[in-house]
Design an enzyme around this catalytic site. Sequence first.
Site, short mmCIF file in Angstrom:
data_model
loop_
_atom_site.label_atom_id
_atom_site.label_comp_id
_atom_site.label_asym_id
_atom_site.label_seq_id
_atom_site.Cartn_x
_atom_site.Cartn_y
_atom_site.Cartn_z
N LYS A 37 0.85 -1.21 0.00
CA LYS A 37 0.00 0.00 0.00
C LYS A 37 0.88 1.25 0.00
O LYS A 37 2.09 1.16 0.25
CB LYS A 37 -0.89 -0.03 1.24
CG LYS A 37 -0.13 -0.05 2.56
CD LYS A 37 -1.01 -0.44 3.74
CE LYS A 37 -0.19 -0.52 5.01
NZ LYS A 37 -0.97 -1.05 6.14
N ARG A 135 -9.96 -0.57 15.73
CA ARG A 135 -10.07 0.07 14.42
C ARG A 135 -11.11 -0.71 13.65
O ARG A 135 -12.23 -0.87 14.14
CB ARG A 135 -8.68 0.12 13.76
CG ARG A 135 -8.53 1.20 12.72
CD ARG A 135 -7.09 1.34 12.25
NE ARG A 135 -6.60 0.16 11.52
CZ ARG A 135 -5.37 0.07 10.98
NH1 ARG A 135 -4.54 1.06 11.09
NH2 ARG A 135 -5.02 -1.02 10.35
N HIS A 164 -5.58 -7.74 13.30
CA HIS A 164 -4.38 -6.90 13.19
C HIS A 164 -3.95 -6.49 14.59
O HIS A 164 -4.80 -6.13 15.41
CB HIS A 164 -4.72 -5.66 12.34
CG HIS A 164 -3.54 -4.87 11.91
ND1 HIS A 164 -2.37 -5.43 11.41
CD2 HIS A 164 -3.34 -3.52 11.87
CE1 HIS A 164 -1.52 -4.45 11.10
NE2 HIS A 164 -2.08 -3.30 11.37
N ARG A 220 1.48 -11.16 6.87
CA ARG A 220 1.37 -9.91 6.09
C ARG A 220 2.53 -8.99 6.47
O ARG A 220 2.51 -8.41 7.54
CB ARG A 220 0.07 -9.17 6.41
CG ARG A 220 -1.20 -9.97 6.27
CD ARG A 220 -2.43 -9.07 6.47
NE ARG A 220 -2.44 -8.36 7.72
CZ ARG A 220 -3.00 -8.80 8.84
NH1 ARG A 220 -3.63 -9.96 8.87
NH2 ARG A 220 -2.96 -8.07 9.94
N TYR A 264 14.43 31.73 3.39
CA TYR A 264 13.25 32.49 3.81
C TYR A 264 13.31 32.81 5.29
O TYR A 264 13.67 31.96 6.12
CB TYR A 264 11.98 31.68 3.56
CG TYR A 264 11.64 31.52 2.09
CD1 TYR A 264 11.37 32.64 1.29
CD2 TYR A 264 11.57 30.26 1.53
CE1 TYR A 264 11.05 32.48 -0.05
CE2 TYR A 264 11.25 30.09 0.20
CZ TYR A 264 10.99 31.21 -0.59
OH TYR A 264 10.68 31.06 -1.91
N CYS A 309 13.05 24.91 2.01
CA CYS A 309 12.16 25.54 1.04
C CYS A 309 11.36 24.46 0.33
O CYS A 309 11.57 23.27 0.54
CB CYS A 309 12.96 26.33 0.01
SG CYS A 309 14.19 27.45 0.70
N MET A 310 10.45 24.86 -0.54
CA MET A 310 9.61 23.89 -1.23
C MET A 310 10.44 22.92 -2.08
O MET A 310 10.19 21.72 -2.07
CB MET A 310 8.60 24.61 -2.13
CG MET A 310 7.55 23.70 -2.74
SD MET A 310 6.42 24.53 -3.87
CE MET A 310 5.54 25.61 -2.77
N ASP A 311 11.43 23.46 -2.80
CA ASP A 311 12.18 22.64 -3.75
C ASP A 311 13.67 22.61 -3.48
O ASP A 311 14.42 21.98 -4.22
CB ASP A 311 11.99 23.21 -5.18
CG ASP A 311 10.58 23.63 -5.42
OD1 ASP A 311 9.70 22.75 -5.35
OD2 ASP A 311 10.33 24.84 -5.63
C1 LIG Z 1 -0.10 -1.95 6.80
C2 LIG Z 1 -0.63 -3.23 7.30
C3 LIG Z 1 0.22 -4.34 7.46
C4 LIG Z 1 1.73 -4.27 7.31
O1 LIG Z 1 2.29 -3.79 8.51
P1 LIG Z 1 3.90 -3.71 8.69
O2 LIG Z 1 4.06 -3.25 10.08
O3 LIG Z 1 4.35 -2.70 7.69
O4 LIG Z 1 4.42 -5.04 8.42
C5 LIG Z 1 -0.35 -5.55 7.82
N1 LIG Z 1 -1.68 -5.65 8.02
C6 LIG Z 1 -2.53 -4.60 7.90
C7 LIG Z 1 -3.97 -4.77 8.16
C8 LIG Z 1 -2.03 -3.35 7.55
O5 LIG Z 1 -2.85 -2.31 7.45
#
Ligand SMILES: *Cc1c(COP(=O)(O)O)cnc(C)c1O
Length: 371
Positions: A37, A135, A164, A220, A264, A309-311
């Site tokens: 992601k 969550r 999670h 995951r 700035y 700065c921005m850039d």
């Molecule tokens: C982002 C996410 C992960 C990955 O977590 P890490 O700490 O980067 O390994 C796993 N499960 C869910 C639901 C997440 O949102």
Amino acid sequence: MNVATASTWLEIDLSAIRNNVKILLERAGVPLMAVVKANGYGHGIVETSQAALQGGASWLGVARLEEAQLLRAAGIYCPVLVLGYTHAERAAEAAAAAVTLTVYDPQLARDLSAQAAPLGVQIPIHAKFDTGMGRLGVFPEEGVDFIRLLRSLPGLQLTGMFTHFARADDWEHATTTTQLKRFQTLLIALKAAGLRPQIVHASNSAATLYLPEARFDLCRAGIAIYGLNPSAETPLTAGFRAALTWKARLTSVKVLPAGHGVGYNHRYFTQKDERIGVVSVGYADGLRRRLGNFALVGGIRVPMVGGVCMDQVMLNLDGVPAAKIGDEVVLIGRQGDVVITAEEVATAWGTVNYDVVCGLEARVVRFYLEN
Ligand SMILES: *Cc1c(COP(=O)(O)O)cnc(C)c1O
């Protein structure tokens, strides 16, 4: 444009990502979902995904359907789980992309079913349980009813379930153990009722490395595949390699006389004659707009001076007499014997390494290397 001519850029070592995925797979002993992601945590979603799959990952995890669609558009056809919210009216898009959606609420499940069934499709879904994260997810105590509901809804096909962890990365075992127990209790009840879905998963990177009981059928992992520590307390073990180096270029070097303002609002004044360099990177690239940042030039740590700065940003180059226009500046990564890690930058910025790399903006060009 190439690495020799870009202004600010990332060098992403895809062999590091393949290597990290291999280590995780060996460690976990179960299949791996590479979490890609947020543009692969800033590393580039498509290239990172391809490398993770080459390394042996079998699933990809994204937060949103549009990220899954990017993968499909790039010709990546492995199983993909959308970990977050998907509007029910996007059922046709989800079916067209052949992705698995997360379902974490009975009403959203009914809405999705109502959209999917008339299309004549079966959208694969994973049920999400809130074992303590506070969550997304159904409480495990309501889990058997929820799973029964999901199995009864037309247009949906339940293939997995997950939870999670809130604190897998801080060794605060009480929370994680409690979460794990609640999940295991639910699993026992589901098994007894013949309702256990095929693919059960719970571990993020920290849990994959440090909580073997939570590996179930799939892990995951996000942060670890990029070679970044889940936390100081759950560091990566030997063999992992950071994939990302963030560089920019010196675009000007000149001596400013004593008492000269820099940038700035003149947030810095030279104390004496000082060699001040300008670098082609700014807050619009993801460099945090704060005082006290550092960079590497000529293998030496030098301070940024004046505001970001921005850039652009300015450096004091008194410690690097040989520095000249065109030289490489490292913001994250190694130069010679010196390293600035994403973790060090995160600490200075009062945040986590996840935030630092996810904040690297799209205009920072990504180059993919094999080291
Ligand atoms: C982002 C996410 C992960 C990955 O977590 P890490 O700490 O980067 O390994 C796993 N499960 C869910 C639901 C997440 O949102």
